[in-house]
Design an enzyme around this catalytic site. Structure first.
Site, short mmCIF file in Angstrom:
data_model
loop_
_atom_site.label_atom_id
_atom_site.label_comp_id
_atom_site.label_asym_id
_atom_site.label_seq_id
_atom_site.Cartn_x
_atom_site.Cartn_y
_atom_site.Cartn_z
N ARG A 5 0.84 -1.21 0.00
CA ARG A 5 0.00 0.00 0.00
C ARG A 5 0.87 1.25 0.00
NH1 ARG A 5 -4.22 -1.08 4.76
NH2 ARG A 5 -4.86 1.04 4.25
N GLN A 40 -10.41 9.42 8.14
CA GLN A 40 -10.22 8.00 8.46
C GLN A 40 -9.07 7.44 7.63
OE1 GLN A 40 -14.29 5.87 8.84
NE2 GLN A 40 -14.63 7.56 7.45
N VAL A 54 -5.39 6.90 5.89
CA VAL A 54 -4.04 6.74 6.46
C VAL A 54 -2.97 7.12 5.44
CG1 VAL A 54 -4.79 4.96 8.09
CG2 VAL A 54 -3.98 4.28 5.81
N HIS A 109 -7.36 7.22 12.32
CA HIS A 109 -6.84 5.85 12.22
C HIS A 109 -5.34 5.80 11.96
CE1 HIS A 109 -11.23 4.73 11.09
NE2 HIS A 109 -11.07 4.84 12.39
N CYS A 132 13.69 -2.53 13.75
CA CYS A 132 14.18 -1.32 14.44
C CYS A 132 15.68 -1.51 14.69
CB CYS A 132 13.42 -1.23 15.76
SG CYS A 132 14.03 0.02 16.91
N CYS A 192 16.95 -1.55 17.37
CA CYS A 192 17.07 -2.40 18.57
C CYS A 192 16.80 -3.86 18.22
CB CYS A 192 16.09 -1.93 19.66
SG CYS A 192 14.41 -2.55 19.45
N ASN A 216 -21.00 11.62 -2.03
CA ASN A 216 -20.67 10.21 -2.26
C ASN A 216 -21.48 9.74 -3.45
OD1 ASN A 216 -20.40 7.35 -2.02
ND2 ASN A 216 -19.96 7.59 0.17
N PRO A 217 -20.84 8.99 -4.38
CA PRO A 217 -21.64 8.50 -5.52
C PRO A 217 -22.72 7.51 -5.09
CG PRO A 217 -19.27 8.17 -5.91
CD PRO A 217 -19.43 8.63 -4.51
N GLN A 218 -22.52 6.88 -3.91
CA GLN A 218 -23.47 5.84 -3.44
C GLN A 218 -24.13 6.26 -2.14
OE1 GLN A 218 -23.74 2.99 -5.21
NE2 GLN A 218 -22.09 3.55 -6.62
C1 BV8 Z 1 -12.48 0.03 18.31
C2 BV8 Z 1 -6.51 1.76 9.51
C3 BV8 Z 1 -12.63 -0.55 20.59
C4 BV8 Z 1 -5.97 0.40 9.16
C5 BV8 Z 1 -8.92 1.35 9.81
C6 BV8 Z 1 -19.54 -4.92 15.16
C7 BV8 Z 1 -20.42 -3.87 14.99
C8 BV8 Z 1 -19.99 -2.53 15.08
C9 BV8 Z 1 -18.63 -2.25 15.34
C10 BV8 Z 1 -17.79 -3.31 15.50
C11 BV8 Z 1 -18.22 -4.63 15.42
N1 BV8 Z 1 -17.15 -5.43 15.61
C12 BV8 Z 1 -16.06 -4.65 15.82
C13 BV8 Z 1 -16.45 -3.37 15.78
C14 BV8 Z 1 -15.60 -2.19 15.99
C15 BV8 Z 1 -14.76 -1.97 14.73
C16 BV8 Z 1 -15.64 -1.77 13.52
O1 BV8 Z 1 -16.23 -0.71 13.34
N2 BV8 Z 1 -15.70 -2.81 12.66
C17 BV8 Z 1 -16.50 -2.73 11.45
C18 BV8 Z 1 -15.78 -3.48 10.33
C19 BV8 Z 1 -17.87 -3.34 11.75
N3 BV8 Z 1 -14.01 -0.77 15.00
C20 BV8 Z 1 -12.80 -0.89 15.58
O2 BV8 Z 1 -12.27 -1.94 15.82
C21 BV8 Z 1 -12.13 0.43 15.98
N4 BV8 Z 1 -11.65 0.28 17.32
O3 BV8 Z 1 -13.68 -0.02 18.19
O4 BV8 Z 1 -11.82 -0.19 19.49
C22 BV8 Z 1 -11.76 -0.48 21.76
C23 BV8 Z 1 -11.93 0.56 22.67
C24 BV8 Z 1 -11.13 0.59 23.80
C25 BV8 Z 1 -10.14 -0.39 24.01
C26 BV8 Z 1 -9.96 -1.40 23.05
C27 BV8 Z 1 -10.76 -1.46 21.92
C28 BV8 Z 1 -10.94 0.69 15.07
C29 BV8 Z 1 -11.40 0.95 13.68
C30 BV8 Z 1 -10.22 1.42 12.84
C31 BV8 Z 1 -9.79 0.34 11.89
N5 BV8 Z 1 -8.72 0.87 11.02
N6 BV8 Z 1 -7.91 1.87 9.06
C32 BV8 Z 1 -5.76 0.25 7.67
O5 BV8 Z 1 -6.08 1.21 6.91
O6 BV8 Z 1 -5.30 -0.82 7.27
S1 BV8 Z 1 -10.48 1.36 9.20
C33 BV8 Z 1 -10.39 1.58 7.51
O7 BV8 Z 1 -11.61 1.10 7.00
C34 BV8 Z 1 -10.35 3.02 7.09
O8 BV8 Z 1 -9.54 3.80 7.91
C35 BV8 Z 1 -11.79 3.45 7.13
O9 BV8 Z 1 -12.15 3.89 8.40
C36 BV8 Z 1 -12.50 2.16 6.88
C37 BV8 Z 1 -12.99 2.15 5.45
O10 BV8 Z 1 -14.14 2.94 5.46
P1 BV8 Z 1 -14.32 4.09 4.38
O11 BV8 Z 1 -13.24 5.09 4.52
O12 BV8 Z 1 -15.71 4.54 4.51
O13 BV8 Z 1 -14.08 3.36 3.00
P2 BV8 Z 1 -15.08 2.36 2.27
O14 BV8 Z 1 -14.27 1.61 1.27
O15 BV8 Z 1 -15.90 1.62 3.29
O16 BV8 Z 1 -16.10 3.33 1.53
C38 BV8 Z 1 -15.61 4.19 0.53
C39 BV8 Z 1 -16.74 5.13 0.21
O17 BV8 Z 1 -16.27 6.05 -0.77
C40 BV8 Z 1 -17.95 4.41 -0.38
O18 BV8 Z 1 -19.12 4.90 0.23
C41 BV8 Z 1 -17.90 4.83 -1.85
O19 BV8 Z 1 -19.20 4.95 -2.41
C42 BV8 Z 1 -17.25 6.18 -1.75
N7 BV8 Z 1 -16.55 6.64 -2.97
C43 BV8 Z 1 -15.97 5.90 -3.94
N8 BV8 Z 1 -15.42 6.72 -4.87
C44 BV8 Z 1 -15.67 8.00 -4.45
C45 BV8 Z 1 -16.38 7.96 -3.25
N9 BV8 Z 1 -16.78 9.05 -2.59
C46 BV8 Z 1 -16.46 10.25 -3.13
N10 BV8 Z 1 -15.77 10.37 -4.28
C47 BV8 Z 1 -15.37 9.28 -4.97
N11 BV8 Z 1 -14.68 9.42 -6.11
ZN ZN Z 2 13.11 -0.74 18.81
#
Ligand code: BV8
Ligand code: ZN
Length: 255
Positions: A81, A116, A118, A134, A163, A165, A228-230
């Site tokens: 990535r 959101q 990175v 994130h 690292c 280390c 958003n397109p969707q």
């Molecule tokens: C936490 C970094 C607790 C890593 C990311 C069950 C139900 C509900 C929640 C949960 C569940 N089970 C677990 C959870 C919590 C979980 C969660 O939400 N899971 C989801 C999958 C259900 N969340 C977590 O784990 C968070 N932490 O809750 O911790 C806690 C608290 C205290 C102590 C301990 C623990 C952490 C979440 C962060 C994860 N990391 N990223 C990496 O990148 O590899 S998330 C990653 O995915 C992104 O950062 C982003 O947030 C997400 C993707 O979402 P979008 O950005 O919306 O992208 P997506 O592809 O979905 O959509 C794109 C959109 O763009 C579409 O709508 C499309 O139509 C549109 N689009 C396309 N083209 C265009 C456009 N729009 C405009 N213009 C265009 N041209």
């Molecule tokens: Zn180190």
């Protein structure tokens, strides 16, 4: 995106009313997701994924368990990535958001960009004090001594990268199941509560707690706009929908 280029799908009145909302705002909060980087060539999470993404579900790879089980695989995925991102430029949507920040501050309107993403393309486009919910693909942290540094050279020579280390380094992103940085979540919540205009751009609204920000803003009386397109999980709570690509619509709103 070709079917979105004809003007009527951009429902021009929406562009004008969005411009009007911006002109009258005292405090603007913007939440962006992977969609704002799509036009820079970075695949979103829910698109047909390329490379390693075709075989693995990000929610299976972007976890501490996956890194513990196979640090080489996970860091190779993140390096792929990084390599892809290193070739990407900020698109017109990123640039328009940087311009919106400048105009808002010049007009005495409070402004906060929360992302959101990175990839750090907002910063590349000139946005300042971006709230990174994130973390970042470019920050890498040693899992032994904790040293964190921004690493821009691509690709890594080994997986996992080490690292000085000797400890394996991990990407400075928030994985599923990990808490968000407390200062980022506090800043994002404060901006959502303070704003009178909330723009949700390029996010499907499926990841928590980021997806709750729109409702926080709505509860404190803000007007909500979705670009958003969707449709998304937030389409039912927004006041104004702009069904098109952010790279094309945002420059129109600021025209
Ligand atoms: C936490 C970094 C607790 C890593 C990311 C069950 C139900 C509900 C929640 C949960 C569940 N089970 C677990 C959870 C919590 C979980 C969660 O939400 N899971 C989801 C999958 C259900 N969340 C977590 O784990 C968070 N932490 O809750 O911790 C806690 C608290 C205290 C102590 C301990 C623990 C952490 C979440 C962060 C994860 N990391 N990223 C990496 O990148 O590899 S998330 C990653 O995915 C992104 O950062 C982003 O947030 C997400 C993707 O979402 P979008 O950005 O919306 O992208 P997506 O592809 O979905 O959509 C794109 C959109 O763009 C579409 O709508 C499309 O139509 C549109 N689009 C396309 N083209 C265009 C456009 N729009 C405009 N213009 C265009 N041209
Ligand atoms: Zn180190």
């Amino acid at each position: 995106l070709s079917d979105l280029t004809d003007r009527e799908t951009w429902n021009d009145p929406a562009v004008q009313s969005c411009a009007g909302l911006i002109d009258n705002a005292q405090s603007i909060a913007v939440l962006t997701g992977a969609g704002v980087s799509a036009e820079s060539g970075i695949p979103t999470f829910r698109d047909a994924l390329t490379g390693l993404w075709a075989r693995f579900d990000p929610t299976q790879l972007a976890t501490p368990e996956a890194f513990a089980a196979d640090p080489a695989l996970v860091t190779r995925w993140y390096d792929e990535r990084r390599v892809a991102c290193a070739r990407c430029r900020a698109n017109a949507g990123h640039l328009a958001l940087a311009e919106l920040e400048r105009r808002s501050k010049a007009a005495g309107c409070r402004f906060r960009l929360i992302t959101q993403n990175v990839d750090r393309l907002h910063q590349l486009a000139g946005s300042s004090d971006v709230v990174e919910l994130h973390g970042s693909l470019w920050d890498w942290r040693c899992t032994h001594c904790g040293e964190q540094r921004e690493e821009r050279a691509v690709p890594f020579a080994e997986y996992p990268p080490r690292c000085h280390c000797g400890g394996p380094r991990r990407p400075g992103v928030v994985w599923f199941g990990e808490p968000l940085p407390s200062e980022a979540i506090a800043a994002a919540w404060a901006a959502a509560e303070d704003c009178d205009l909330f723009l949700s751009i390029g996010t499907s609204g499926q990841v928590e707690p980021a997806a709750s920000l729109a409702r926080v803003a709505a509860q404190t009386g803000a007007r909500l706009v979705e670009i958003n397109p969707q449709p998304t999980t937030q389409s039912d709570v927004v006041d104004l929908v702009m069904r098109g690509p952010s790279g094309a619509l945002l420059p129109l709103v600021l025209a």
